[in-house]
Design a protein around this motif. Structure first.
Motif: not given
Length: 222
Positions: A1-4, A7-11, A20-31
């Motif tokens: 799981m990557e935060v900030f 989808f980079r390390i997850a790839a 992967t449990a998910g990628s969380f960032d403004l670029l992936s629509d998570c503010d």
């Protein structure tokens, strides 16, 4: 799981056959500045229990460049607001890392080596944990270079620091100090029409793969 991070390390994780449990960032629509965004991350962390968490909050307001140059030019009200947001992101990152550590899972927190954030009380509290390890290394060793160039032409050093409880992260990254034979490119201005500082916010592919390899070693130990 990557935060900030999108989808980079997850790839890289997926390329090595893991999930992967998910990628969380403004670029992936998570503010992550919003309460809803942070709650989404916490809910995912608690429900999916990722074996490895990669956390890299924006370093802008804590960077050496900001302290030496940009902060002096900013409107005081804008500066105060951005500092508040930056502090919130570091505190949230530390909370996520603490939850991982308490659960016996692994985390890796990344910020520039000279970032002022390392001196924050919240970071010092994590540093006091018996499981916490630190290491610094240079991103030119994982292929960071000027936009549109190659590491042989214009490498960028960008000394980076990890805080982690993962012995595999420690062993894979600990020897990656600069060995460049050419002058480093400076992280300022633009090159080939691309902002160099923004370019350096993107993890090089080899960086992502090394984190994925460390994660796989932990999976194999289960």
């Amino acid at each position: 799981m990557e935060v900030f991070s999108p989808f980079r390390i997850a790839a890289a994780i997926c390329r090595l056959g893991m999930t992967t449990a998910g990628s969380f960032d403004l670029l992936s629509d998570c503010d992550l500045l919003s309460t809803a965004g942070r709650q989404e991350v916490l809910k995912t962390l608690m429900s999916k229990r990722p074996l490895m968490l990669m956390c890299s909050p924006p370093c802008t307001m804590y960077s050496e460049l900001m302290r030496l140059w940009n902060a002096k030019k900013m409107n005081p009200q804008v500066k105060a607001l951005r500092e508040k947001d930056a502090y919130l992101m570091v505190c949230f990152s530390m909370e996520l890392c603490r939850l991982q550590d308490d659960a016996g899972r692994f985390y890796c927190y990344e910020h520039p080596y000279k970032a002022a954030s390392w001196k924050l009380d919240i970071a010092q509290q994590m540093a006091m944990r018996s499981s916490t390890q630190f290491l610094d290394w240079d991103q030119c060793r994982v292929g960071l270079c000027a936009p549109g160039s190659t590491p042989d032409e214009h490498p960028i050093r960008k000394r980076t620091k990890f805080m982690t409880n993962s012995h595999h992260i420690q062993s894979i990254f600990q020897g990656l100090q600069c060995e460049c034979q050419v002058e480093h490119f400076h992280v300022q201005g633009s090159y080939n029409g691309v902002s160099v500082s923004k370019h350096c916010q993107i993890y090089p592919p080899d960086f992502c793969m090394k984190v994925a390899e460390a994660t796989k070693l932990h999976v194999e130990e289960l």
